[in-house]
Design a protein around this motif. Sequence first.
Motif, short mmCIF file in Angstrom:
data_model
loop_
_atom_site.label_atom_id
_atom_site.label_comp_id
_atom_site.label_asym_id
_atom_site.label_seq_id
_atom_site.Cartn_x
_atom_site.Cartn_y
_atom_site.Cartn_z
N PHE A 89 -15.13 -14.17 -7.44
CA PHE A 89 -13.99 -13.43 -8.01
C PHE A 89 -13.31 -14.22 -9.14
CE2 PHE A 89 -9.44 -12.36 -8.07
CZ PHE A 89 -9.51 -11.00 -8.31
N LEU A 90 -13.11 -15.51 -8.95
CA LEU A 90 -12.33 -16.30 -9.91
C LEU A 90 -13.11 -16.79 -11.13
CD1 LEU A 90 -10.10 -18.49 -7.54
CD2 LEU A 90 -9.42 -16.49 -8.89
N TYR A 102 -3.56 -14.42 -5.24
CA TYR A 102 -3.28 -14.83 -3.86
C TYR A 102 -2.18 -13.97 -3.24
CZ TYR A 102 -1.35 -17.31 0.10
OH TYR A 102 -0.87 -17.60 1.35
N GLN A 103 -1.11 -13.76 -3.99
CA GLN A 103 0.01 -12.97 -3.46
C GLN A 103 -0.43 -11.54 -3.13
OE1 GLN A 103 2.95 -13.48 -6.52
NE2 GLN A 103 3.69 -15.40 -5.65
N ILE A 104 -1.21 -10.96 -4.01
CA ILE A 104 -1.70 -9.59 -3.77
C ILE A 104 -2.60 -9.57 -2.54
CG2 ILE A 104 -3.12 -7.71 -4.67
CD1 ILE A 104 -2.22 -8.65 -7.52
N LEU A 105 -3.56 -10.49 -2.48
CA LEU A 105 -4.48 -10.53 -1.34
C LEU A 105 -3.74 -10.78 -0.04
CD1 LEU A 105 -7.39 -10.40 -0.30
CD2 LEU A 105 -7.55 -12.87 -0.73
N ASN A 106 -2.78 -11.67 -0.04
CA ASN A 106 -2.00 -11.96 1.16
C ASN A 106 -1.27 -10.71 1.64
OD1 ASN A 106 -0.74 -13.40 3.23
ND2 ASN A 106 0.92 -14.08 1.91
N ARG A 107 -0.63 -10.00 0.72
CA ARG A 107 0.08 -8.76 1.11
C ARG A 107 -0.91 -7.70 1.59
NH1 ARG A 107 2.48 -9.21 -3.87
NH2 ARG A 107 1.92 -7.08 -4.39
N TYR A 108 -2.07 -7.63 0.96
CA TYR A 108 -3.11 -6.67 1.36
C TYR A 108 -3.61 -6.95 2.77
CZ TYR A 108 -7.63 -4.26 1.34
OH TYR A 108 -8.70 -3.46 1.66
N ILE A 114 0.54 -3.08 -1.14
CA ILE A 114 0.28 -3.38 -2.55
C ILE A 114 0.26 -2.07 -3.31
CG2 ILE A 114 -0.98 -5.52 -2.09
CD1 ILE A 114 -3.60 -4.02 -2.64
N SER A 115 0.53 -2.15 -4.61
CA SER A 115 0.52 -0.96 -5.45
C SER A 115 -0.92 -0.56 -5.78
CB SER A 115 1.28 -1.25 -6.75
OG SER A 115 0.53 -2.16 -7.55
N SER A 116 -1.07 0.63 -6.32
CA SER A 116 -2.42 1.09 -6.70
C SER A 116 -2.97 0.23 -7.85
CB SER A 116 -2.40 2.57 -7.09
OG SER A 116 -1.49 2.80 -8.13
N LYS A 120 -6.47 -2.12 -7.68
CA LYS A 120 -7.55 -2.13 -8.68
C LYS A 120 -7.93 -3.56 -9.05
CE LYS A 120 -6.24 2.26 -10.74
NZ LYS A 120 -5.59 2.91 -11.89
N ILE A 121 -6.94 -4.44 -9.10
CA ILE A 121 -7.19 -5.83 -9.49
C ILE A 121 -8.08 -6.54 -8.47
CG2 ILE A 121 -6.06 -8.10 -9.76
CD1 ILE A 121 -3.63 -6.54 -10.93
N ILE A 122 -7.89 -6.24 -7.20
CA ILE A 122 -8.63 -6.96 -6.16
C ILE A 122 -9.75 -6.13 -5.53
CG2 ILE A 122 -6.70 -8.51 -5.64
CD1 ILE A 122 -6.39 -6.81 -3.00
N THR A 123 -10.24 -5.13 -6.22
CA THR A 123 -11.29 -4.26 -5.69
C THR A 123 -12.47 -5.05 -5.12
OG1 THR A 123 -10.71 -2.48 -7.18
CG2 THR A 123 -12.90 -2.39 -6.25
N SER A 124 -12.91 -6.08 -5.82
CA SER A 124 -14.07 -6.84 -5.34
C SER A 124 -13.76 -7.69 -4.11
CB SER A 124 -14.65 -7.71 -6.46
OG SER A 124 -13.68 -8.65 -6.89
N LEU A 125 -12.50 -7.80 -3.75
CA LEU A 125 -12.12 -8.56 -2.56
C LEU A 125 -12.04 -7.66 -1.31
CD1 LEU A 125 -9.28 -10.78 -4.09
CD2 LEU A 125 -11.68 -11.36 -3.78
N GLU A 126 -12.31 -6.39 -1.48
CA GLU A 126 -12.21 -5.45 -0.36
C GLU A 126 -13.22 -5.70 0.74
OE1 GLU A 126 -12.15 -1.53 -2.05
OE2 GLU A 126 -10.02 -1.67 -2.51
N ILE A 127 -14.20 -6.55 0.49
CA ILE A 127 -15.13 -6.95 1.55
C ILE A 127 -14.34 -7.51 2.73
CG2 ILE A 127 -16.94 -8.61 2.17
CD1 ILE A 127 -17.94 -8.40 -0.73
#
Length: 160
Positions: A89-90, A102-108, A114-116, A120-127
């Motif tokens: 990802f990085l 990190y903040q987005i992923l932590n909240r997710y 998280i907002s829509s 979209k920013i972390i789509t590839s982290l949805e695994i």
Amino acid sequence: MRHEKQNQIAYGLGTLDKLYHQDLLDHARHPRGQEQIPNPDIYHLEENLFCGDEISVFVSVKQGKFARIAMEGRGCAVSIASGSIMVEFLKGKFIEETFGYYQILNRYLTKTGISSEEAKIITSLEILSPVRDYPIRAKCALLCWVAMLQGIRKYESQDS
């Protein structure tokens, strides 16, 4: 057996089949970027003292971006897979953006919301999305990110 499954669900364990899906297991068994980078600009070892997992991150920085990124670790499938996913990802991103990711992923992962746009920013982290159903495992998934943030902080303090 039924009573045992009810107890697992009651304690937030659920059935682990959902957590250990094929994509996550692939990253855990074949982690991307599992190596050491000689003379890295950023290095940090982070440990989860609760479970014994350890993740080290290695980064070469060029023009403020992750030029080369790697990790090494030992621990559960979630922490190793998350490190592998983070490496992919990085790559090529600006190091300063890592704190926001990190903040987005932590909240997710902790279902804080998280907002829509953030989604979209972390789509590839949805695994890592099944981790959301196992709150105790969020710390495992975030260990590599904490290691990266600590490494970046050390790097930035040397720079100033």
